[in-house]
Scaffold this motif. Sequence first.
Motif, mmCIF file in Angstrom:
data_model
loop_
_atom_site.group_PDB
_atom_site.id
_atom_site.type_symbol
_atom_site.label_atom_id
_atom_site.label_comp_id
_atom_site.label_asym_id
_atom_site.label_seq_id
_atom_site.Cartn_x
_atom_site.Cartn_y
_atom_site.Cartn_z
ATOM 1 N N ARG A 6 47.019 59.012 45.873
ATOM 2 C CA ARG A 6 46.400 57.925 46.645
ATOM 3 C C ARG A 6 46.506 58.211 48.144
ATOM 4 O O ARG A 6 45.528 58.056 48.886
ATOM 5 C CB ARG A 6 47.085 56.600 46.292
ATOM 6 N N ALA A 7 47.676 58.646 48.595
ATOM 7 C CA ALA A 7 47.880 58.935 50.014
ATOM 8 C C ALA A 7 46.965 60.062 50.473
ATOM 9 O O ALA A 7 46.329 59.964 51.531
ATOM 10 C CB ALA A 7 49.344 59.302 50.271
ATOM 11 N N ARG A 9 44.184 61.035 49.124
ATOM 12 C CA ARG A 9 42.784 60.582 49.065
ATOM 13 C C ARG A 9 42.452 59.722 50.286
ATOM 14 O O ARG A 9 41.400 59.882 50.907
ATOM 15 C CB ARG A 9 42.573 59.803 47.773
ATOM 16 N N GLN A 10 43.360 58.814 50.643
ATOM 17 C CA GLN A 10 43.116 57.922 51.782
ATOM 18 C C GLN A 10 43.097 58.680 53.106
ATOM 19 O O GLN A 10 42.378 58.303 54.027
ATOM 20 C CB GLN A 10 44.169 56.817 51.828
ATOM 21 N N SER A 11 43.900 59.740 53.202
ATOM 22 C CA SER A 11 43.980 60.476 54.465
ATOM 23 C C SER A 11 42.923 61.557 54.599
ATOM 24 O O SER A 11 42.721 62.092 55.692
ATOM 25 C CB SER A 11 45.368 61.105 54.616
ATOM 26 N N GLU A 112 54.896 53.585 52.672
ATOM 27 C CA GLU A 112 53.527 53.087 52.580
ATOM 28 C C GLU A 112 53.447 51.563 52.507
ATOM 29 O O GLU A 112 52.355 51.007 52.477
ATOM 30 C CB GLU A 112 52.837 53.654 51.340
ATOM 31 N N PRO A 166 48.134 58.626 55.040
ATOM 32 C CA PRO A 166 47.021 58.066 55.813
ATOM 33 C C PRO A 166 47.471 57.476 57.160
ATOM 34 O O PRO A 166 46.701 56.785 57.824
ATOM 35 C CB PRO A 166 46.459 56.981 54.886
#
Length: 186
Positions: A6-7, A9-11, A112, A166
């Motif tokens: 997730r991190a 992907r977001q960044s 996070e 991110p």
Amino acid sequence: MIAIARACRQSGAVTYSGGTSTIAAFSLARACLDTLLTEGESALQDVNQGITSSAVKHIVEANIYLSSIGFESGGLAAAHAIHNGLTLHEGCRNVLHGEKVAFATIVQLVLEKASDEEIAQIIDFYKRIGLPVTLKELGITSSEIDKLMVVAEASCSQDSPMKNLPFEGQPMDVLEAILVTDKREQ
């Protein structure tokens, strides 16, 4: 695990395969987590009894295939950066890679500001299967801030996967997240 994917992907992090995180990688990370949570405990019991059950086979697939393909196509983030920092602390030099990454995954979730529900779910699972949730369980029996700061600073080094969050992970934030993680279960 899903938090790492997730991190990344977001960044928009560049992965080890040279691209950015894919939908497939995120789905693999979700499948890996779901498999671990639903079958991990029974697979561990089966292994301890010498039984090769379908749960054991699924966990092997999750640990080897799903996590490998997921990491190559999804990337690494704070959990692995913190693992790298933990290797510098003499207290946990004999701790396995997966045990350090497990603890560091909780630290990443704290960094996070993940929901208490998500953090609690991971901690509860770790406790059931015997993964570390405190510094003491990692072999760090003294919370000397200067030694933990070395861990935090190394976690944020220039080439560290910490850059795949991110947001910018700073050593003081990492140190605070390590201490918060440790205090959650004391």
